[in-house]
Enzyme design. Structure first.
Site, PDB file in Angstrom:
ATOM      1  N   ASP A 121       0.830  -1.201   0.000  1.00  0.00           N
ATOM      2  CA  ASP A 121       0.000   0.000   0.000  1.00  0.00           C
ATOM      3  C   ASP A 121       0.868   1.255   0.000  1.00  0.00           C
ATOM      4  OD1 ASP A 121      -2.592   1.449   0.398  1.00  0.00           O
ATOM      5  OD2 ASP A 121      -1.632   2.003   2.297  1.00  0.00           O
TER       6      ASP A 121
ATOM      7  N   HIS B  58       4.495   4.377  -3.396  1.00  0.00           N
ATOM      8  CA  HIS B  58       5.295   5.506  -3.866  1.00  0.00           C
ATOM      9  C   HIS B  58       5.806   6.390  -2.737  1.00  0.00           C
ATOM     10  CE1 HIS B  58       1.001   6.404  -3.910  1.00  0.00           C
ATOM     11  NE2 HIS B  58       1.328   7.581  -3.454  1.00  0.00           N
TER      12      HIS B  58
ATOM     13  N   ASP C 234     -10.392   1.950  -3.774  1.00  0.00           N
ATOM     14  CA  ASP C 234     -10.294   3.271  -3.162  1.00  0.00           C
ATOM     15  C   ASP C 234     -10.708   4.381  -4.120  1.00  0.00           C
ATOM     16  OD1 ASP C 234      -8.158   2.821  -4.790  1.00  0.00           O
ATOM     17  OD2 ASP C 234      -6.615   3.192  -3.278  1.00  0.00           O
TER      18      ASP C 234
END
Length: 1660
Positions: free
Chosen positions: A537, A540, A638
């Protein structure tokens, strides 16, 4: 198309020096072999290659590099081109390699190149561990918190299995924080309590048992999220280990941001309490007016009051006090102009007014001597005051800086409020309170809130429990930690904060936060133990070194770990960095990111698969960079539902397109049930429905007929079938703006599945659009399924109801809408379809027209080729399998051994001369034989070669990239022209006829297969034939080639490329009496020719006719092209053929069949002799060639050509004659000398003279221009190379072109470019001055040399314009004509000439016929200047009569002495006897220098006058000598005589002798007073200075520049006449003008321009 198992595949990476491949992604399947090869830049460097892929069964260690051992694929182990390393990929994950060379210790720091490769995991399902290919994955995401108690999970998860999904993605199963966000984890080592039933607490191991059951019973794998960069605010372990977060003690630089955060919090509380009612804020903020009020409150009231800037400011009084104390003890510093600059040094604890400055620097700056102060205390006080003012100024600057950040922060706060409260796509929150703050808080504090003043104190006392929240920064560098020291992200409010989670602080290594690293290791290992994969999750913004360590830990638990991640970097290169370092298997990509159907189709094509009709790929091929493997989701968990962002009608259409992608696919639970809203990861608390077999299930249950589950199952089943069964080719067709057709093609069976989707990205408003029929190559087997969707209240079938009208949320179960009905039909015939009509249009094509295909509909059909096409493909595959391409093709019928034997029998009969025709031949060689030339591809151009190499060179570039859009592929699809060309040209030649006939018959199947498949099958057949020809070629050569490396074999092909039969360029007929073997005599069209190859001097320009066979080129290359390859017979024929033409002791340079040979090359015969020596050494029984008979064409120099066999002579006698003639000397003029045989040769060039130096044995140097390189330097280099290196190196040097003509041409080109640059600059400024002189050199040639003075950019430059021989008289008219002609050629006008400088010769200065008279006819204004040095000579003519008489007598004495060498020697002895020293300095410019002795004579008056003249002329002589040479400018010469204002306007009393007007004198005084200009004057030349001040002092500049232009550098010109003299001393009648230009000019030639005008000549 890839038709191999993983273990049969080998991929090759070629290493290159200095190449870092960290942003290139190289993917491999587990079990494939990775081969490393050296690129050309690494040859000969002793490369050491290291890799951290462990040996089999060993544990992976990221820093555990091992040295890999090079192997060789040839017997010559010293051949670097043959070195390779094969690395078996026995472990999944990402692995790093690097290489070094040289003496440095090998390490990552000394690496000369590096890279990564990624090995995909092998996923297995079911009790028998059946492999689940990555491209067959169908993944569904579930929110773990919505699954309810663990015992109920199986029924809920069965929905995924029954819907066709084979992977389930779970959000974190750990205990969640107070926000109930699925990604805010309170305790990473505990499961969510909502999974428990009563007192039964379920663990992760209990979840793992269910996961294993699903794998075994359902063939379903599971993956789970891991969250590494934040934890919930309520995490219990944070209280004991606050160092694990960014708190205000370990990150005090966040304190200003914390104060700002509390200001915003208290403002929200106050607004909610009604404190700002008077300003219009009554407990809510939902308009732009409200936002403006908030802005005003913050900037005008609250932020000025909190004074955040003081946290970074200094205390001026305290620092001044410290300064003064130190100043009393140190004493004053001397003043210095090189002052330091003070800067604020931030207090690390960010206390108010606690920052400081460098006090030592402050002392150096301000504690200085102050003459105006009377006492030391007064000085210290004044110094302190200066420091204090400086500190106050620094504080003001710091305040301005901080407030710029605060303004940015307020703007970002308002932007966040605008999204949250105003924008239609935001949550539209109105209330403002502690529960609903203006914006999410940036910091979490584990104690009750207090007043702002109290909280500021608490941030000092309890700072460790005030922690920064995590979030993400739009557009930030994903590799940057936005919370590191120096960050402004929190202060400027640039973070999109997650107010329920604390950002974790790992540091750079485990020792920086031991508990956190250990805690997260246990967490990750537990997840990896119980799940088959992980989803990283927020990848980045996870520290990449942390993720590396933890994923390595996970892989130790589960080696074939499936790792997926979502990245928002907007850069493939940065994505690849993450993928490479973390070993990410798949990146999540979302169809919802597409803004229209065209973009969605592009994503389908981008994320995987070869194009339909892709080329066959060999099992060993380069490993080409790729993009990361994708898991392509129709929607992620999401993001909002398509029902919210698009329409309900698009849900089936977009899912169908996703299912056709050749990659992993996925969806979110609820999508298939038509849940028309976002199932929010934070707010959703309801549970999922369970599976039911009932058609109409009860509430809380779902079945196959709910929503679009039945459709989704069919799509998932189709996706799995296509991936499992080799449908790996993809074609996307945009049929209209809304309709997309996707084809998945199986290259083995050539069956296709075509799915057409009518997307509905926007609400239906544009009406129907034209949809062309679906045209197919083949026939439709069946309609796999067709589906249409509509709202139940859509009575008119218009599909206008894009959103549910009556949807009601169930309070406990996540439910979907039932307002839409789906018409789904499966496995129907075309005639039964409700969407298609069948229209047959041809033998092998069909068209499907549309009956009813409304928006939101999908249809899928299977297509097979017609029997005729399948039969043709079967034949083509049989042919391919007879060829050495090693393609593994699924083929039902066996290959006929007879067909295979026929082909290889044909190939075995081909000679190397035949190979030249089959493989190569340039256009000129082909047309020479009557063929049309190379094949011209429309849109691309002609191929390089007519033979197969022309095609293969292009196909080798197209094939790896599957560039089916290349014009070559288009040409193959459009028609059969290329097939006919290949076969027809081979059949036109006797030697290759059988091969052409075989190809013609075996390419016939390609005429009957679908056009889109022709490029692939054509390439496979042609490549196979090509490889067979190469193998036969090498078999016909010697062992050196056959057992050599790939590189050696490739080099050997030059022997085929350059050596071939060309009838217009034959060898002379060899003697009929020559012993066998000898070339066969053939006849074509009644004309005999000798079946013997010749060597082209260079392709394509020297390939046919008289220009093909050059003696020098032939024998320079003969060893490499023929002898080293074992082609001894061909070499023998060429040696004897040239021997037949021996004449004048030379072999021809241009052979031209021997009848029109030219003998203009002196070294060709020596190369010929060298080749005979090498033939004898290398060929079997090579010495026998000495006795071979040579049929002499020219037994004597003047003989006419004789027929073959009339005059035979052993080769050894011919060799003896050649050597003997050289010893005797060779001198002749070429036959037919003149324009007819060489239009570029000078008359002298046709004369050939060769001799031998009897002392050295070398050819005599005739001292011709530029021959020193060819006759001295190059032979010397060759000799040195032979001694120091080897013969091979020395031989290589011989190829350097250094002949007389070559160097002369180069010099001429360079000189012309220099002169052109001078002319171009003159044309720009249109002003110049001339300097010229005329003289006669030692050879008696009259020379005129002309220099010009001109402005170039910001200075006056001087350069030679030309030097030229005067053919006849040297009168002024002749000189003018020469100069005027040169001016006219260069486009120079006489009007631009300002002055001419020369000596006083009558031819130059004559009033009527002198050069100046002719010039003034063109330009009356031109000035004439006399040479400075010659002015001294003129002055001597007007001296006193007595002195003049004495001078003349002294000159007579000296002339008598110097007239004869004997006189000089006797006079020298006389002087020695008289103890006098004689000096004989001489110069052509000074009479004084000729007065060289001083001694006593009886005439004392005469002696006095002589002594006076000696002294005067000695001084003048020194002056003249100082003015000779190469001065910077004329003013520097004048400065040796006098000073004036032009030479230096800054000397004292500069105006005393300026001779200027009053106005200009004032200007000069003003200029002389300018200190800045004086400084500039010291750093530039005089002319540069006056050019630069032209704008301000125009008139003075013009006068000065006129003086600079009217220069007298004739000494410069005369010095260069010495170059002319030196050049010509031994070069009578030779031109040196171009040499002189290059020698004296300082202009850099424009070599790029010179080279651009040249055409490469391969041999010359």
């Amino acid at each position: 198309m890839d038709l191999y198992s993983a273990t049969s595949l080998k991929r090759v990476i070629t290493l290159a020096d200095g190449e870092n491949l960290s942003s290139q992604l190289y993917r491999l399947e587990k079990g494939q072999i990775l081969q490393f090869r050296l690129g050309p830049s690494l040859f000969g460097k002793n490369i050491k290659l290291f890799c951290n892929l462990p040996v089999k069964d060993a544990e992976f260690l990221r820093d555990g590099y091992r040295l890999l051992q090079w192997m060789s694929d040839c017997t010559n182990t010293s051949d670097d081109t043959a070195l390779f390393i094969d690395l078996e990929t026995n472990l999944s994950g990402s692995f790093h390699f690097y290489f070094t060379y040289g003496s440095e210790k090998p390490s990552l720091e000394t690496a000369k190149g590096s890279g990564y490769f990624l090995v995909d995991p092998v996923l297995k399902v079911g009790p028998n561990d059946e492999v689940l290919p990555l491209n067959c994955i169908q993944c569904q995401t579930v929110l773990s918190k919505c699954l309810g108690p663990l015992p109920s999970w199986k029924g809920k998860l069965r929905v995924a299995m029954e819907s066709g999904y084979n992977v389930i993605h779970f959000t974190p199963v750990q205990r969640l924080g107070g926000s109930r966000s699925a990604y805010s984890i309170r305790n990473q080592l505990q499961t969510n309590p909502s999974f428990n039933v009563g007192d039964k607490k379920h663990t992760v191991e209990d979840v793992g048992k269910l996961i294993d059951e699903m794998k075994l019973e359902w063939n379903v794998l599971s993956i789970c999220d891991i969250v590494l960069n934040h934890t919930a605010n309520e995490a219990d372990w944070l209280l004991d280990h606050p160092e694990a977060g960014y708190n205000l003690d370990n990150a005090p630089y966040l304190r200003p941001a914390y104060l700002l955060d509390r200001v915003l919090h208290h403002l929200a509380v106050d607004i909610g309490a009604g404190k700002y009612k008077d300003k219009g804020l009554e407990g809510e903020a939902c308009t732009e007016e409200h936002l403006s009020v908030v802005r005003s409150i913050l900037l005008d009231d609250l932020l000025p009051a909190v004074r955040i800037e003081e946290l970074s400011m200094v205390n001026p009084e305290e620092l001044t006090r410290q300064f003064c104390e130190l100043a009393r003890n140190r004493g004053a510093f001397p003043y210095s102009s090189q002052l330091d600059h003070l800067a604020i040094i931030q207090n690390p604890d960010f206390k108010r007014f606690s920052s400081t400055v460098d006090i030592e620097a402050a002392l150096r700056i301000h504690n200085i001597q102050r003459p105006n102060c009377q006492t030391e205390e007064e000085r210290i006080a004044e110094s302190g005051q200066w420091l204090k003012e400086n500190l106050i100024s620094l504080n003001e600057a710091k305040k301005s800086e901080i407030w710029s950040h605060l303004h940015a922060a307020v703007s970002n706060v308002l932007a966040g409020m605008r999204y949250q409260r105003l924008q239609h796509d935001g949550p539209l929150i109105k209330e403002v309170s502690a529960t609903h703050p203006l914006v999410p808080q940036y910091f979490y504090q584990a104690f009750p809130e207090a007043s702002l003043e109290e909280e500021e104190e608490m941030m000092k006392e309890k700072g460790e429990h005030i922690l920064a929240h995590n979030g993400w920064v739009i557009g930030d560098d994903p590799l940057r930690n936005f919370a590191k020291p120096g960050t402004l992200v929190y202060l400027r409010r640039e973070l999109i904060a997650w107010g329920d989670s604390v950002k974790l602080r790992y540091g750079e290594k485990a020792e920086d936060s031991p508990f956190l690293w250990e805690h997260m290791r246990k967490y990750v290992e537990e997840v990896a133990k119980n799940f088959h994969g992980i989803r990283l999750d927020n990848c980045h913004s996870t520290p990449i070194h942390v993720a590396e360590y933890l994923i390595d830990c996970a892989r130790r638990v589960r080696p074939d770990l499936f790792v997926i991640a979502e990245l928002f970097t907007n850069s493939d290169a940065i994505d690849n960095v993450f993928v490479n370092r973390l070993g990410i298997t798949s990146l999540i990509r979302e169809a919802m990111a597409a803004h229209d159907s065209h973009e969605q189709g592009r994503l389908i094509y981008r994320f995987g698969g070869d194009p339909v009709g892709a080329f066959f790929q060999p099992p060993i091929r380069p490993l080409v960079p790729s993009i990361a493997h994708a898991i392509f989701m129709d929607v992620t968990h999401d993001n909002p539902s398509p029902a919210e962002k698009r329409t309900m009608y698009d849900m089936i259409a977009s899912s169908a397109l996703v299912a056709m992608a050749f990659c992993a696919t996925g969806s979110n639970r609820g999508y298939d049930e038509l849940v028309p809203h976002h199932i929010h990861v934070v707010n959703e608390e309801r549970t999922y429905a369970s599976w039911s077999e009932e058609v109409a299930p009860a509430p809380g249950l779902v079945s196959l007929d709910c929503g679009i589950i039945r459709v989704k199952k069919a799509l998932n089943d189709l996706h799995f079938y296509l991936g499992r069964n080799g449908y790996n080719q993809v074609f996307v067709d945009q049929m209209n703006p809304d309709v997309v057709a996707v084809t998945r093609h199986n290259p083995n069976t050539h069956k296709s599945v075509i799915l057409v989707s009518h997307t509905v990205f926007n609400h239906l408003s544009n009406g129907p659009k034209f949809l062309r029929p679906l045209k197919l190559q083949g026939h439709v087997d069946e309609v796999l399924f067709e589906c249409r969707i509509k709202h139940k209240k859509d009575e008119d079938n218009s599909r206008h109801v894009g959103k549910p009208l009556e949807f009601v949320k169930d309070p406990t179960i996540i439910n979907g809408t039932d307002e839409y009905e789906v018409n789904f039909r499966k496995n129907v015939q075309v005639f039964e379809s409700e969407i298609f009509n069948r229209v047959v249009t041809g033998d092998d094509t069909e068209e499907l027209d549309w009956k009813d295909f409304p928006p939101g509909s999908i249809v899928a059909v299977t297509v097979s080729l017609h029997p005729g096409s399948l039969a043709a493909i079967s034949q083509a595959r049989q042919i391919i399998q007879t060829l050495p391409t090693k393609y593994v093709i699924k083929q039902e019928s066996t290959v006929s051994s007879k067909k295979s034997e026929e082909f290889y029998d044909i190939v075995s009969k081909l000679s190397l001369a035949d190979m030249n025709i089959a493989l190569f031949r340039c256009k000129e060689e082909e047309t020479d034989s009557g063929r049309p030339g190379t094949y011209d591809i429309p849109g691309f151009g002609p191929l390089v070669y007519c033979g197969l190499q022309g095609l293969l060179s292009l196909l080798s570039e197209i094939r790896p990239k599957n560039d089916l859009g290349h014009p070559l592929c288009g040409n193959l699809r459009d028609g059969n022209w290329m097939l006919g060309y290949v076969t027809d040209r081979l059949k036109a030649n006797e030697g290759t006829f059988a091969l052409g006939d075989w190809l013609s018959r075996n390419l016939q199947p390609l005429y009957n297969i679908p056009r889109y498949l022709i490029p692939a099958y054509f390439d496979a057949i042609i490549t196979g034939v090509y490889l067979a020809l190469l193998k036969q070629t090498w078999n016909l050569m010697n062992r050196f080639v056959k057992e050599g490396s790939t590189f050696v074999k490739a080099l050997a092909l030059a022997s085929i490329q350059f050596c071939g039969m060309v009838r217009t360029a034959p060898l002379p007929f060899l003697s009929p009496n020559l012993k066998d073997p000898k070339p066969e005599i053939k006849a074509v069209g009644g004309q005999k020719y000798q079946d013997c190859i010749t060597i082209s001097a260079g392709l394509p320009h020297f390939s046919t006719g008289y220009v093909r066979n050059w003696g020098r080129d032939t024998f320079i290359s003969l060893r490499g092209l023929l002898l080293l390859n074992g082609r001894f017979n061909e070499a023998r024929y060429i040696i004897l053929g040239f021997a037949a033409c021996l004449r004048h002791g030379l072999i021809p340079n241009l052979l031209d069949g021997g009848l029109k040979a030219r003998y203009n090359c002196r070294d060709a015969v020596w190369w010929w002799l060298k080749c005979i020596k090498e033939y004898i050494e290398e060929a079997p029984e090579g010495k026998d060639i000495l006795d071979d008979l040579v049929s002499r064409l020219y037994p004597t120099d003047d003989a006419s050509p004789l027929p073959q066999g009339v005059r035979d002579q052993p080769l050894k006698e011919v060799m003896q004659e050649a050597v003997q003639r050289h010893f005797q000397g060779i001198s002749f003029r070429e036959r037919g000398a003149g324009y007819a045989i060489d239009s570029h040769m000078t008359n002298e060039g046709f004369n050939v003279r060769v001799g031998v130096d009897w002392q050295t044995g070398k050819l005599r140097n005739r001292k011709k221009p530029h021959t020193i390189a060819e006759c001295l330097i190059l032979p010397a280099l060759v000799k040195v190379s032979e001694i120091m290196f080897d013969t091979k190196t020395a031989t290589a040097l011989q190829s350097i072109p250094v002949s007389n003509n070559t160097i002369s041409r180069r010099i001429e080109d360079i000189a012309s470019d220099i002169v052109m640059q001078v002319i171009e600059q003159i044309k720009l400024t249109k002003m110049f001055a001339l300097q010229l002189d005329e003289s006669t050199d030692v050879s008696g040639e009259a020379q005129v040399i002309v220099f010009v003075r001109y402005q170039d950019c910001s200075d006056i430059r001087e350069n030679i314009l030309f030097c030229q021989n005067l053919q006849s008289r040297t009168t002024g008219e002749e000189l003018f004509q020469v100069i005027d002609k040169r001016f006219a050629e260069g486009g120079i006008l006489w009007d631009w000439c300002l002055s001419v400088c020369s000596d006083g010769a009558a031819a130059l200065t004559g009033k009527n016929n002198g050069l100046m008279a002719w010039i003034r006819k063109k330009n009356p204004k031109v000035k004439w200047l006399h040479c400075i040095i010659h002015r001294q000579a003129l002055a001597s003519k007007r001296m006193n009569a007595h002195l003049h008489e004495t001078l003349n007598e002294a000159v007579k004495v000296i002339n008598f002495i110097k007239a004869r060498p004997l006189n000089s020697r006797m006079f020298k002895l006389l002087c020695q006897e008289m103890t006098f020293r004689a000096s004989t300095r001489s110069s052509y410019v000074s009479s004084g220098a000729k007065i060289c002795i001083q001694f006593t004579f009886e005439n004392q008056d005469w002696v006095c006058r002589l002594a006076y003249l000696a002294d005067i002329f000695d001084k003048l002589n020194d002056l003249n000598l100082s003015m000779q040479g190469f001065p910077d400018d004329e003013l520097s010469l004048n400065s040796k005589i006098t000073q004036d204002w032009i030479q230096n306007p800054f000397v004292e009393d500069v105006t005393s002798s300026s001779g200027l007007s009053d106005k200009l004198t004032e200007n000069l005084i003003e200029l002389a007073s300018d200190r800045a200009l004086e400084l500039k004057f010291q750093n530039v030349t005089v002319s540069q200075f006056w050019l630069e001040v032209k704008g301000e002092y125009k008139e003075l500049s013009e006068i000065a520049m006129s003086a600079c232009y009217h220069s007298d550098p004739l000494t410069f010109v005369k010095c260069h006449f010495r170059n002319v003299i030196d050049q010509n001393k031994h070069r009578n009648r030779l031109s040196v003008q171009n040499d002189l230009i290059i020698a004296v000019s300082d202009i850099e030639p424009r070599f790029d321009n010179i080279l651009a005008k040249k055409q490469p000549q391969v041999s010359h």
